[in-house]
Enzyme design. Structure first.
Site, PDB file in Angstrom:
ATOM      1  N   ASP A 130      17.246 -30.387  43.518  1.00 54.37           N
ATOM      2  CA  ASP A 130      17.928 -29.577  42.502  1.00 54.37           C
ATOM      3  C   ASP A 130      19.258 -30.250  42.185  1.00 54.37           C
ATOM      4  O   ASP A 130      19.734 -31.112  42.935  1.00 54.37           O
ATOM      5  CB  ASP A 130      18.175 -28.150  43.009  1.00 54.37           C
ATOM      6  CG  ASP A 130      18.330 -27.154  41.868  1.00 54.37           C
ATOM      7  OD1 ASP A 130      17.351 -26.476  41.517  1.00 54.37           O
ATOM      8  OD2 ASP A 130      19.439 -27.063  41.288  1.00 54.37           O
ATOM      9  N   ARG A 167      31.872 -16.481  34.099  1.00 48.73           N
ATOM     10  CA  ARG A 167      31.575 -17.264  35.303  1.00 48.73           C
ATOM     11  C   ARG A 167      32.667 -18.295  35.570  1.00 48.73           C
ATOM     12  O   ARG A 167      33.037 -18.550  36.719  1.00 48.73           O
ATOM     13  CB  ARG A 167      30.234 -17.972  35.147  1.00 48.73           C
ATOM     14  CG  ARG A 167      29.066 -16.995  35.187  1.00 48.73           C
ATOM     15  CD  ARG A 167      27.769 -17.734  35.139  1.00 48.73           C
ATOM     16  NE  ARG A 167      26.624 -16.838  35.125  1.00 48.73           N
ATOM     17  CZ  ARG A 167      25.383 -17.240  34.979  1.00 48.73           C
ATOM     18  NH1 ARG A 167      25.106 -18.518  34.867  1.00 48.73           N
ATOM     19  NH2 ARG A 167      24.393 -16.382  34.981  1.00 48.73           N
TER      20      ARG A 167
END
Ligand SMILES: C[S@@+](CC[C@H](N)C(=O)[O-])C[C@H]1O[C@@H](n2cnc3c(N)ncnc32)[C@H](O)[C@@H]1O
Length: 273
Positions: free
Chosen positions: A142, A30
């Site tokens: 979030d 990633r």
């Protein structure tokens, strides 16, 4: 790789998420994308920029984004929405009236790309049709910027709405202007009830504007260590009104935690009146 140890330490400290060695390959993959995009030749160079240099501070959000798991769905763990509407809501709505408060406050903590918050908006709109005078608002937070961007856009690929009943789709969801794009837009009445915001649950001093009647924090704490989870549960307890409800994910039992809330259903906890 030694550099991944640096990432693991940063993520543990900032986000409370443990990165076991078994996940290092995944993380490496990633991060490689970020390295390539920014033109860094080695992980060391990239991490010096992100973790050490003051200019790299804004890149930390991308680093966190690349590592957190954002899996979510509309109507995920659907029994929680049934419990909310059929069991919790009549009681908390009655209390709201007795207390003379204007609205019910609901919080989706760790809302990912917004599906949980829009689901809450749908079921609460439906409930409000039956309970006349019921008003509500939803705070959805979030740590991930890219997730919040999606949530605020309110646009989802059509295949994401498979779990939404046809009658609800017809009532609350809109086809995107571009008919060929196979995208769905959350309707204005769903959006009007939700405020999205950035909030790190690991930040001991995070501020939430009001006491909540209901908190959904599902599939978020699973990544935190036991101490962080226990502290967060205590924080949620303080943030609830007396008689308020906390919903956690299916693998996040609060058994053994110091708390005053009682379990009223699987993964549903209630603060005493
Ligand atoms: C697996 S998703 C769960 C989404 C939704 N609650 C659900 O159950 O479908 C976990 C979310 O928690 C967020 N998260 C992880 N650590 C966080 C933190 N320290 N503060 C706030 N959000 C965090 C991630 O960004 C991710 O979007």
């Amino acid at each position: 790789m030694r550099e991944l140890q640096r990432v693991a330490e940063f993520i543990d400290k900032e986000v409370g998420i443990q990165l076991p060695e078994s996940k290092h390959i995944l993380v490496e993959g990633r991060l490689r994308k970020r390295l390539r995009l920014l033109g860094y030749k080695s992980y060391k160079e990239y991490l010096d920029y992100v973790l050490v240099s003051p200019e790299g501070k804004h890149e930390r959000l991308h680093l966190i984004d690349a590592i957190t798991t954002n899996k979510t769905d509309f109507f995920r763990e659907p029994e929680h929405f049934d419990y909310l509407v059929n069991m919790a809501l009549p009681e908390i709505e009655k209390k709201r009236r007795l207390d003379g408060r204007k609205e019910l406050h609901v919080w989706s903590a760790g809302c990912s790309s917004g599906e949980e918050a829009y689901t809450l908006s749908m079921v609460l709109h439906e409930a409000a049709e039956v309970q006349s005078g019921m008003k509500f608002n939803i705070l959805a937070t979030d740590i991930s910027k890219s997730c919040l961007d999606t949530a605020r856009s309110a646009i989802y690929p059509e295949n994401r709405i498979a779990p939404v009943e046809m009658s609800l789709r017809k009532k609350y969801l809109l086809r995107h202007r571009d008919k060929k794009a196979a995208l769905v837009l959350m309707g204005p009445e769903l959006r009007a009830k939700i405020k999205f915001g950035s909030l790190n649950l690991m930040d001991k001093n995070f501020e939430v504007p009001q006491k909540m009647d209901v908190i959904f924090c599902r599939n978020v704490m699973i990544y935190f260590n036991q101490t962080v989870r226990e502290q967060l549960v205590q924080r949620f307890e303080q943030q609830l009104v007396p008689g308020g409800y906390l919903f956690v994910g299916h693998a996040e039992s609060l058994n053994g935690f110091k708390k005053n809330m009682e379990q009223v259903s699987p993964m549903v906890y209630r603060k005493p009146q």
